[in-house]
Design an enzyme around this catalytic site. Structure first.
Site, PDB file in Angstrom:
ATOM      1  CD1 TRP A 142      -2.364   2.087   1.475  1.00 43.72           C
ATOM      2  CD2 TRP A 142      -3.276   0.571   0.118  1.00 43.72           C
ATOM      3  NE1 TRP A 142      -3.543   2.601   0.995  1.00 43.72           N
ATOM      4  CE2 TRP A 142      -4.129   1.700   0.163  1.00 43.72           C
ATOM      5  CE3 TRP A 142      -3.641  -0.516  -0.690  1.00 43.72           C
ATOM      6  CZ2 TRP A 142      -5.319   1.773  -0.556  1.00 43.72           C
ATOM      7  CZ3 TRP A 142      -4.832  -0.443  -1.402  1.00 43.72           C
ATOM      8  CH2 TRP A 142      -5.653   0.687  -1.325  1.00 43.72           C
ATOM      9  CG  ASP A 194      -1.597  13.035  -3.118  1.00 45.80           C
ATOM     10  OD1 ASP A 194      -2.156  11.925  -2.953  1.00 45.80           O
ATOM     11  OD2 ASP A 194      -1.394  13.510  -4.252  1.00 45.80           O
ATOM     12  CD  GLU A 197      -4.572   5.817   0.101  1.00 42.63           C
ATOM     13  OE1 GLU A 197      -5.116   4.914  -0.522  1.00 42.63           O
ATOM     14  OE2 GLU A 197      -4.374   5.794   1.330  1.00 42.63           O
ATOM     15  CD  GLU A 353     -13.264   6.307  -3.606  1.00 44.77           C
ATOM     16  OE1 GLU A 353     -12.486   6.086  -2.683  1.00 44.77           O
ATOM     17  OE2 GLU A 353     -13.124   5.765  -4.729  1.00 44.77           O
TER      18      GLU A 353
HETATM   19  C1  BGC Z   1      -8.524   7.641  -1.272  1.00 51.05           C
HETATM   20  C2  BGC Z   1      -8.084   7.982   0.124  1.00 51.05           C
HETATM   21  C3  BGC Z   1      -8.957   7.280   1.137  1.00 51.05           C
HETATM   22  C4  BGC Z   1      -9.033   5.786   0.860  1.00 51.05           C
HETATM   23  C5  BGC Z   1     -10.059   5.097   1.741  1.00 51.05           C
HETATM   24  C6  BGC Z   1      -8.517   6.136  -1.430  1.00 51.05           C
HETATM   25  O1  BGC Z   1      -8.892   5.833  -2.690  1.00 51.05           O
HETATM   26  O2  BGC Z   1      -7.662   8.217  -2.227  1.00 51.05           O
HETATM   27  O3  BGC Z   1      -8.187   9.361   0.315  1.00 51.05           O
HETATM   28  O4  BGC Z   1      -8.456   7.500   2.426  1.00 51.05           O
HETATM   29  O5  BGC Z   1      -9.405   5.590  -0.468  1.00 51.05           O
HETATM   30  O6  BGC Z   1     -11.307   5.675   1.632  1.00 51.05           O
END
Ligand code: BGC
Length: 399
Positions: A142, A194, A197, A353
């Site tokens: 990760w 960032d 990720e 999301e």
């Molecule tokens: C996002 C992160 C988030 C994670 C879990 C990722 O795809 O970029 O900002 O913390 O998902 O929700």
């Protein structure tokens, strides 16, 4: 894996609530439907919390079945704002226990750094943990080196105690706060991933803002802690650093050396207060975000080059923009954001999301779906931001 109060397959009740279903067709939902979604959102958060306090990012999306400090902290804050401080406190206690398990790693990183060694990304704290509070196995897989979540939890914890003073909890978490404070004060200048990720090689003003918000909050919470007061000094240095290197034509930029903006920069004003929300720097940044990152229907992109799942509009960012507007005295725009987010809820109330109405890079959608399945839903962070905006508009308290 620690059991959630709910299994991934059984999502929370009330998906058939009359107002949720009945009012989805129109452009604007009525107040009862908005409230119903708020009620449902709070249930999603409560049911996504393990008995030990961990908050899962998304129960149905295999790679998100972990607890992120960033997501979890916003969820805890939403629980605080909606009359569930016990659940928020359980999350902070989970952080306290989890970080106690990381003390050796932090000390070693600090010592090696002080001795002038260059550390590898895996030498730093993870961005997410298993629900049990341990590092997942296969740690290298990760994008774990991210600092913003460590600032965010300090900020959320201070907000919790501001609303619900609890001396015992404050004392109990001092070691975790100091460990985090030392860690952030030592490493904030290093490039790290960032909050999406990505971009390990860069330094991101949005990440620095979260660190600033965390360090200053910790200093307010523990006036007698030398570590926390030192952290505040570092926060002032950090602020000067952003002013000197993180601005372009008066606006904050996504990363040092880049010219574009990222919607996560909203955090620099609300909630982290790196710059005053109504001051020139933030209003210039807000303008750019509103002009460059809002899709035709009102949803917010992360940044223009985004390709993740095709680069859709993010519910949590649209709610974040609305939250910002509530703090900038623009209630009508904030309401528009709330309605947009509410309209993206699925018939059973779940909030994903992102949505794919106006993708920035549609050719990337399928490859991601083939890799990981459909975009995550319900995402607890989406529900949390809806609740934060809802309560910013209509008042905090028990729903
Ligand atoms: C996002 C992160 C988030 C994670 C879990 C990722 O795809 O970029 O900002 O913390 O998902 O929700």
């Amino acid at each position: 894996m620690t059991d959630l109060l709910i299994s991934p397959q059984q999502q929370p009740g009330r998906p058939d609530g009359p107002s949720l279903a009945a009012n989805r067709a129109g452009d604007r939902l009525d107040r009862a439907a908005l409230r119903e979604l708020a009620y449902h959102s709070r249930e999603v958060l409560k049911l996504g919390q393990a008995e030990n306090g961990a908050l899962i990012a998304c129960p149905n999306f295999p790679v998100y079945r972990y607890c992120w400090l960033r997501d979890g902290s916003f969820c805890a804050h939403a629980l605080d704002r909606t009359g569930q401080p016990g659940q928020a406190a359980a999350f902070f206690r989970w952080i306290g226990r989890t970080l106690a398990g990381q003390e050796g790693k932090v000390r070693s990183a600090l010592d090696r750094h002080a001795a002038g060694e260059t550390l590898a990304a895996t030498d730093f704290l993870n961005t997410r943990y298993t629900l049990e509070g341990s590092e997942e196995s296969g740690n290298d897989d990760w994008w774990n080196f991210q600092l913003d979540g460590y600032g965010t939890w300090l900020w959320a914890f201070a907000e919790h105690l501001r609303r619900f003073p609890d001396e015992k909890l404050r004392e109990e978490l001092l070691p975790a706060v100091e460990l985090t404070g030392r860690y952030l004060a030592a490493f904030w200048r290093l490039p790290n991933y960032d909050c999406w990720e990505e971009n390990l090689e860069d330094i991101h003003p949005a990440t620095l803002a979260a660190i600033y918000g965390g360090l200053t909050a910790a200093a307010r919470l523990y006036p007698a802690s030398e570590v926390c007061q030192q952290g505040k000094k570092q926060a002032s240095t950090l602020r000067r650093f952003v002013k000197a290197h993180g601005l372009e034509s008066g606006s904050l930029v996504k990363s040092l050396g880049r010219l574009d903006v990222d919607a996560s920069l909203l955090g620099a004003g609300v909630p982290y207060g790196l710059f005053p929300p109504r001051g020139k720097t933030m209003l210039t940044t807000l303008d750019r975000i509103a002009n460059e990152l809002v899709a035709p229907d009102g949803g917010v992109y992360r940044y223009r080059q985004d390709v993740y799942f095709g680069g859709g509009e993010w519910l949590l960012l649209t709610a974040w923009l609305g939250w910002y507007y509530t703090q900038a005295g623009q209630r009508k725009k904030a309401l528009d954001c709330l309605h947009w987010v509410a309209r993206q809820a699925r018939p059973n109330g779940e909030m994903p999301e992102q949505v794919a109405h106006h993708l920035l890079a549609s050719e990337h959608q399928k490859p991601w779906e083939e890799k990981w399945g459909l975009a995550a839903s319900p995402l607890l962070w989406s529900h949390a931001m809806y609740l934060i905006l809802y309560t910013a508009l209509f008042g905090e308290g028990y729903l």
